[in-house]
Design an enzyme around this catalytic site. Structure first.
Site, PDB file in Angstrom:
ATOM      1  N   ASP A 169      41.672  67.253  27.456  1.00  0.00           N
ATOM      2  CA  ASP A 169      41.402  67.002  28.867  1.00  0.00           C
ATOM      3  C   ASP A 169      39.897  67.087  29.063  1.00  0.00           C
ATOM      4  OD1 ASP A 169      44.099  66.756  29.585  1.00  0.00           O
ATOM      5  OD2 ASP A 169      44.304  68.900  29.966  1.00  0.00           O
ATOM      6  N   ASP A 202      46.806  61.268  32.124  1.00  0.00           N
ATOM      7  CA  ASP A 202      47.274  61.886  33.371  1.00  0.00           C
ATOM      8  C   ASP A 202      47.078  60.932  34.552  1.00  0.00           C
ATOM      9  OD1 ASP A 202      47.852  64.201  31.904  1.00  0.00           O
ATOM     10  OD2 ASP A 202      45.888  65.079  32.338  1.00  0.00           O
TER      11      ASP A 202
END
Length: 171
Positions: free
Chosen positions: A125, A143
């Site tokens: 991330d 995401d």
């Protein structure tokens, strides 16, 4: 008609692949060019790049689970769901175009994150937004694909919701 049907599947699978590809290219760039914990402010302190590895799910949920349980819940179960999603996307003949597009985004994002779990043992991330009243966790392009897919499916669902009129007959 068979050529048109084949073109439809090719375009849907291309959309899935495009979502996976954008996710993986962005993660590879981040893995190569950003150090862990490094913070790069792109738009003042509103949009920040920072590299973290997430062994859990959304916002690190399940991070502390024992490895076999975490593997089953965060790798095997999503693989089964994504496999079914691909089957559903290609086998269901009468899916609305918006639903096909939403599912393609959702599946592409899911594949991107599951691929990371299998290959790296965690999901990379790297994006964070902070608009004072709206603050995100650290997330990635997969995401974004998942959230885009969910938004498309939600909009489609709300637009096509069938409302049955109440029985207006009086006795």
């Amino acid at each position: 008609m068979p050529q048109r049907k084949n073109l439809k599947w090719i375009l849907l699978l291309l959309l899935v692949a495009l979502n996976v590809g954008c996710d993986q290219v962005s993660k590879n760039i981040v893995r190569q060019r950003i150090e862990y914990g490094e913070t790069i402010s792109l738009v003042k302190n509103y949009f920040i790049l920072t590299k973290v590895e997430n062994t859990g799910a959304f916002l690190s949920a399940g991070n502390e689970l024992p490895t076999p349980i975490r593997f089953a819940l965060l790798t095997l179960l999503p693989l089964a769901v994504l496999g079914y999603g691909l089957y559903y996307l290609t086998a269901k003949k009468d899916l609305h175009k918006m639903m096909q597009i939403g599912l393609s985004f959702l599946i592409g994002g899911g594949i991107g994150n599951v691929y990371d779990r299998i290959l790296h043992g965690s999901v990379t991330d790297f994006m964070h937004m902070d608009f004072v009243i709206f603050r995100t966790g650290v997330f990635n392009v997969a995401d974004l694909s998942i959230m885009t897919g969910i938004a498309i499916l939600l909009i489609h669902s709300l637009k096509h919701k069938v409302v049955k009129p109440a029985n207006t007959s009086s006795h």
